[in-house]
Motif scaffolding. Structure first.
Motif, PDB file in Angstrom:
ATOM      1  N   THR A  96       0.838  -1.197   0.000  1.00 37.94           N
ATOM      2  CA  THR A  96       0.000   0.000   0.000  1.00 37.94           C
ATOM      3  C   THR A  96       0.880   1.257   0.000  1.00 37.94           C
ATOM      4  OG1 THR A  96      -1.799  -1.182   1.106  1.00 37.94           O
ATOM      5  CG2 THR A  96      -1.813   1.231   1.265  1.00 37.94           C
ATOM      6  N   ALA A  97       1.929   1.244   0.806  1.00 33.69           N
ATOM      7  CA  ALA A  97       2.836   2.402   0.863  1.00 33.69           C
ATOM      8  C   ALA A  97       3.575   2.597  -0.460  1.00 33.69           C
ATOM      9  CB  ALA A  97       3.830   2.230   2.015  1.00 33.69           C
ATOM     10  N   VAL A  98       4.069   1.517  -1.046  1.00 32.98           N
ATOM     11  CA  VAL A  98       4.788   1.637  -2.318  1.00 32.98           C
ATOM     12  C   VAL A  98       3.839   2.096  -3.415  1.00 32.98           C
ATOM     13  CG1 VAL A  98       6.133   0.410  -4.078  1.00 32.98           C
ATOM     14  CG2 VAL A  98       6.579  -0.027  -1.650  1.00 32.98           C
ATOM     15  N   ALA A  99       2.618   1.579  -3.429  1.00 28.43           N
ATOM     16  CA  ALA A  99       1.631   2.002  -4.436  1.00 28.43           C
ATOM     17  C   ALA A  99       1.346   3.498  -4.340  1.00 28.43           C
ATOM     18  CB  ALA A  99       0.336   1.204  -4.277  1.00 28.43           C
ATOM     19  N   ALA A 100       1.320   4.031  -3.129  1.00 30.96           N
ATOM     20  CA  ALA A 100       1.090   5.474  -2.945  1.00 30.96           C
ATOM     21  C   ALA A 100       2.297   6.289  -3.395  1.00 30.96           C
ATOM     22  CB  ALA A 100       0.773   5.767  -1.479  1.00 30.96           C
ATOM     23  N   MET A 101       3.469   5.721  -3.278  1.00 30.69           N
ATOM     24  CA  MET A 101       4.706   6.412  -3.596  1.00 30.69           C
ATOM     25  C   MET A 101       4.981   6.476  -5.105  1.00 30.69           C
ATOM     26  SD  MET A 101       8.432   5.086  -2.306  1.00 30.69           S
ATOM     27  CE  MET A 101       7.767   4.744  -0.697  1.00 30.69           C
ATOM     28  N   LEU A 102       4.684   5.420  -5.824  1.00 26.39           N
ATOM     29  CA  LEU A 102       5.086   5.309  -7.226  1.00 26.39           C
ATOM     30  C   LEU A 102       4.599   6.441  -8.131  1.00 26.39           C
ATOM     31  CD1 LEU A 102       4.859   1.459  -7.872  1.00 26.39           C
ATOM     32  CD2 LEU A 102       6.905   2.850  -7.512  1.00 26.39           C
ATOM     33  N   PRO A 103       3.322   6.836  -8.093  1.00 20.37           N
ATOM     34  CA  PRO A 103       2.903   7.912  -9.006  1.00 20.37           C
ATOM     35  C   PRO A 103       3.641   9.228  -8.769  1.00 20.37           C
ATOM     36  CG  PRO A 103       0.987   6.759  -8.138  1.00 20.37           C
ATOM     37  CD  PRO A 103       2.187   6.271  -7.373  1.00 20.37           C
ATOM     38  N   TRP A 170      11.865   0.732  -6.915  1.00 20.65           N
ATOM     39  CA  TRP A 170      10.852   0.393  -5.900  1.00 20.65           C
ATOM     40  C   TRP A 170       9.962  -0.741  -6.403  1.00 20.65           C
ATOM     41  CZ3 TRP A 170      10.499   1.234  -0.889  1.00 20.65           C
ATOM     42  CH2 TRP A 170      11.185   2.308  -0.330  1.00 20.65           C
ATOM     43  N   HIS A 171       9.619  -0.720  -7.689  1.00 28.52           N
ATOM     44  CA  HIS A 171       8.788  -1.787  -8.264  1.00 28.52           C
ATOM     45  C   HIS A 171       9.550  -3.119  -8.231  1.00 28.52           C
ATOM     46  CE1 HIS A 171       5.786  -3.823 -10.566  1.00 28.52           C
ATOM     47  NE2 HIS A 171       6.405  -3.744 -11.734  1.00 28.52           N
ATOM     48  N   ALA A 172      10.832  -3.091  -8.582  1.00 28.44           N
ATOM     49  CA  ALA A 172      11.638  -4.310  -8.509  1.00 28.44           C
ATOM     50  C   ALA A 172      11.740  -4.793  -7.063  1.00 28.44           C
ATOM     51  CB  ALA A 172      13.032  -4.052  -9.090  1.00 28.44           C
TER      52      ALA A 172
END
Length: 192
Positions: A96-103, A170-172
């Protein structure tokens, strides 16, 4: 090494050994550079699905049972005594945190989201709701990644152990992280 009172485990945030950090950092950088976004997303989805299938095959009592496992590569010492449901909750928190960060990273904006080990720890009471919570978190994560273009563009966000990472890195990392905890779930189930 500091030890949690009465548990014999290091406290949250101590991290993984230095050589594992180096290997993880190199692996994340190589994966982000040489594996395209769509392939990483496929791997992310496959690892998450494997974790969900493993958890879904347990009774609630077994899913809640905490088990001390030997420390494995990239598993923080303080995470070795979790239940399957606690492990799923950790994946929900992190993804959830990474998903918020990526955009934001993709857009070249600094992210207001930060990840620290202490904030990513699950509660011992985690239960079977974590299965549906992880399904939602995974679907949301994949939807966000698929809408973004070249994740190698943009800005970087620091990781507490791995340094400043781009959206692609971050995705990797998220993909590798799901795999690490899927293997943790397998070890927990073997020890039940």
């Amino acid at each position: 090494m500091n030890v949690q009172h009465g548990s014999g485990l290091a406290p949250p945030g101590v991290g993984i050994p230095g050589f594992e950090r180096v290997l993880a950092r190199v692996g994340i950088h190589l994966a982000a550079r040489f594996i395209d976004k769509d392939r990483l997303t496929e791997l992310f989805r496959a690892e998450a699905q494997r974790a969900l299938v493993l958890a879904g095959g347990l009774t609630e009592a077994r899913g809640r049972q905490r088990v001390l496992i030997p420390r494995a590569f990239a598993i923080e010492d303080s995470s070795r005594d979790w239940s399957v449901y606690m492990t799923l909750e950790h994946l929900v928190i992190v993804n959830t945190a990474v998903a918020a960060m990526l955009p934001r990273l993709y857009s070249g904006l600094p992210s207001s989201t930060s990840l620290c080990a202490e904030d990513a720890k699950p509660v011992p009471e985690a239960g079977p709701e974590q299965i549906s919570d992880l399904k939602v978190a995974i679907d949301r994560y994949i939807d966000i990644v698929e809408k973004l273009g070249n994740l190698r563009a943009g800005t970087r966000q620091p990781h507490p152990w791995l340094g400043r990472l781009s959206a692609a890195q971050w995705h990797a990392l998220a993909t590798a992280h799901v795999g690490v905890h899927r293997r943790q779930i397998e070890r927990i189930i073997e020890a039940l």
